[in-house]
Structure formats: structure tokens, C-alpha cells
Design a protein around this motif. Structure first.
Motif, PDB file in Angstrom:
ATOM      1  N   ASP A 119      -3.204   5.827 -22.227  1.00  0.00           N
ATOM      2  CA  ASP A 119      -3.804   5.260 -21.012  1.00  0.00           C
ATOM      3  C   ASP A 119      -2.916   5.594 -19.812  1.00  0.00           C
ATOM      4  O   ASP A 119      -2.742   6.738 -19.500  1.00  0.00           O
ATOM      5  CB  ASP A 119      -4.045   3.751 -21.144  1.00  0.00           C
ATOM      6  N   ARG A 120      -2.341   4.569 -19.179  1.00  0.00           N
ATOM      7  CA  ARG A 120      -1.462   4.809 -18.027  1.00  0.00           C
ATOM      8  C   ARG A 120       0.017   4.776 -18.407  1.00  0.00           C
ATOM      9  O   ARG A 120       0.887   4.778 -17.557  1.00  0.00           O
ATOM     10  CB  ARG A 120      -1.746   3.779 -16.944  1.00  0.00           C
ATOM     11  N   LEU A 121       0.289   4.743 -19.685  1.00  0.00           N
ATOM     12  CA  LEU A 121       1.659   4.696 -20.182  1.00  0.00           C
ATOM     13  C   LEU A 121       2.126   6.111 -20.515  1.00  0.00           C
ATOM     14  O   LEU A 121       1.504   6.818 -21.307  1.00  0.00           O
ATOM     15  CB  LEU A 121       1.728   3.811 -21.427  1.00  0.00           C
ATOM     16  N   ALA A 148       4.754  14.301 -13.560  1.00  0.00           N
ATOM     17  CA  ALA A 148       3.552  15.095 -13.271  1.00  0.00           C
ATOM     18  C   ALA A 148       2.323  14.481 -13.942  1.00  0.00           C
ATOM     19  O   ALA A 148       1.246  14.402 -13.331  1.00  0.00           O
ATOM     20  CB  ALA A 148       3.754  16.535 -13.732  1.00  0.00           C
ATOM     21  N   ARG A 149       2.467  14.028 -15.176  1.00  0.00           N
ATOM     22  CA  ARG A 149       1.343  13.388 -15.876  1.00  0.00           C
ATOM     23  C   ARG A 149       0.931  12.099 -15.175  1.00  0.00           C
ATOM     24  O   ARG A 149      -0.258  11.819 -15.015  1.00  0.00           O
ATOM     25  CB  ARG A 149       1.720  13.088 -17.329  1.00  0.00           C
ATOM     26  N   LEU A 150       1.892  11.313 -14.759  1.00  0.00           N
ATOM     27  CA  LEU A 150       1.591  10.066 -14.083  1.00  0.00           C
ATOM     28  C   LEU A 150       0.930  10.317 -12.734  1.00  0.00           C
ATOM     29  O   LEU A 150      -0.013   9.620 -12.351  1.00  0.00           O
ATOM     30  CB  LEU A 150       2.869   9.243 -13.895  1.00  0.00           C
ATOM     31  N   ALA A 151       1.380  11.331 -12.017  1.00  0.00           N
ATOM     32  CA  ALA A 151       0.753  11.684 -10.730  1.00  0.00           C
ATOM     33  C   ALA A 151      -0.706  12.057 -10.948  1.00  0.00           C
ATOM     34  O   ALA A 151      -1.575  11.661 -10.154  1.00  0.00           O
ATOM     35  CB  ALA A 151       1.521  12.833 -10.069  1.00  0.00           C
ATOM     36  N   ALA A 152      -0.988  12.801 -12.009  1.00  0.00           N
ATOM     37  CA  ALA A 152      -2.374  13.171 -12.319  1.00  0.00           C
ATOM     38  C   ALA A 152      -3.207  11.935 -12.652  1.00  0.00           C
ATOM     39  O   ALA A 152      -4.371  11.821 -12.232  1.00  0.00           O
ATOM     40  CB  ALA A 152      -2.401  14.165 -13.466  1.00  0.00           C
ATOM     41  N   ILE A 153      -2.656  10.994 -13.377  1.00  0.00           N
ATOM     42  CA  ILE A 153      -3.355   9.763 -13.730  1.00  0.00           C
ATOM     43  C   ILE A 153      -3.681   8.973 -12.461  1.00  0.00           C
ATOM     44  O   ILE A 153      -4.794   8.471 -12.282  1.00  0.00           O
ATOM     45  CB  ILE A 153      -2.525   8.905 -14.711  1.00  0.00           C
ATOM     46  N   ILE A 154      -2.723   8.873 -11.576  1.00  0.00           N
ATOM     47  CA  ILE A 154      -2.916   8.147 -10.326  1.00  0.00           C
ATOM     48  C   ILE A 154      -3.962   8.835  -9.455  1.00  0.00           C
ATOM     49  O   ILE A 154      -4.831   8.173  -8.867  1.00  0.00           O
ATOM     50  CB  ILE A 154      -1.582   7.984  -9.566  1.00  0.00           C
ATOM     51  N   ASP A 155      -3.921  10.160  -9.400  1.00  0.00           N
ATOM     52  CA  ASP A 155      -4.905  10.928  -8.623  1.00  0.00           C
ATOM     53  C   ASP A 155      -6.340  10.715  -9.134  1.00  0.00           C
ATOM     54  O   ASP A 155      -7.293  10.716  -8.370  1.00  0.00           O
ATOM     55  CB  ASP A 155      -4.575  12.412  -8.624  1.00  0.00           C
ATOM     56  N   GLU A 156      -6.473  10.559 -10.459  1.00  0.00           N
ATOM     57  CA  GLU A 156      -7.783  10.357 -11.060  1.00  0.00           C
ATOM     58  C   GLU A 156      -8.334   8.963 -10.763  1.00  0.00           C
ATOM     59  O   GLU A 156      -9.518   8.707 -10.891  1.00  0.00           O
ATOM     60  CB  GLU A 156      -7.720  10.562 -12.574  1.00  0.00           C
TER      61      GLU A 156
END
Length: 157
Positions: A119-121, A148-156
Motif C-alpha cells: 500500500d503506502r508502506l 522514488a516509490r513513495l513519490a510515485a504513490i503520492i503523485d497517484e
């Protein structure tokens, strides 16, 4: 039992060593490996700052100056240990061992699960790095990937 990382780490200020020396002990040597971490010309001290490692099977007292000097003299007879410090990670009740040393097959079996996002973890750390496992470089590499993965999650969203 703890984990399989089984080394004692010592630091010593040593005079009389060749420039930037590396030593690797034979089966009966008290030190497994040591090397000049900071030469005297970089530290401004008398002697080189040396880091060494000794496994639990070796009878080296890593905080006894005379014992450490005797160990270094097996490699360099002129070596003189001025100061010594260290930590026996094996005897430490909180760590019960050294850096991550997983048993054979563990990471090849579970590495992809350790680095996956839930998820967001997002996970990061040197112990799950493909390169430089157990070192700060590994932590930095996995941190960059996690960011980078977290930035993509936030962008989505």
C-alpha cells in the motif's frame, strides 16, 4: 543463539605500520582482518587509526592494549599499539551479533518480498540492499529507491 554475524570489532592507534596496510589472518591468527582506516597524516595523530575484526573463535581481547599489540606484531613485528577500543557485539545483550549476515538462501528466497511496497508502506535499509548490504551505501541506495516509490504513490493520490 542470535544471528550469524559473529565478529568483534576493534579500533587501534598503531605506530610502526607500513603505509595503508591490510592484514588477513591465517587460521591460528588472533585477528581475521585489519586495515588502515585513517593514516597518521590524515588524523594528525601519532600512529595510524586501524580497524580490525576478530571472530568469536579467536581468543583476542579487543580492549586489552597488550593483547592487541601482540596480535598486530604477528603481521608487523615493529607495530606498537598506542591505544585500543572496541566492542564485542557477540556479548552485547541488545545486538547479539554484528551486521546482518543472513543464512544461505534466505535473501534469494525472500529478497523481492523484502523490497516490495505494501500500500503506502515502503521499505529501505542496508539489510535489504542488493549491493553493499550491511553498509551505509546500501542504506542510501535503498533509501533513494524507496523515496522514488513513495513519490510515485503520492503523485497517484
Amino acid at each position: 543463539m542470535g544471528q550469524s554475524g559473529a565478529a568483534k570489532k576493534l579500533w587501534a592507534l598503531v605506530a610502526g605500520l607500513p603505509t595503508k596496510v591490510v592484514g588477513v589472518g591465517e587460521h591460528d591468527a588472533p585477528i581475521d582482518v585489519f586495515f588502515t582506516n585513517y593514516p597518521a597524516d590524515e588524523t594528525g595523530m601519532e600512529g595510524d587509526l586501524v580497524v580490525g575484526f576478530s571472530t568469536q573463535e579467536r581468543k583476542l581481547d579487543i580492549v586489552d592494549r597488550a593483547d592487541v599489540e601482540e596480535a598486530f606484531r604477528r603481521f608487523v613485528p615493529e607495530a606498537g599499539v598506542l591505544k585500543v577500543d572496541g566492542h564485542d557485539w557477540l556479548a552485547d545483550p541488545w545486538s547479539k551479533g554484528t551486521w546482518c549476515t543472513p543464512p544461505a538462501g534466505l535473501l534469494s528466497t525472500y529478497a523481492s518480498a523484502l523490497e516490495s511496497t505494501e500500500d503506502r508502506l515502503v521499505f529501505a535499509g542496508s539489510d535489504i540492499s542488493h549491493a553493499f548490504r550491511g553498509w551505509i551505501e546500501g542504506a542510501l541506495r535503498t533509501g533513494a529507491v524507496a523515496a522514488a516509490r513513495l513519490a510515485a504513490i503520492i503523485d497517484e493520490g
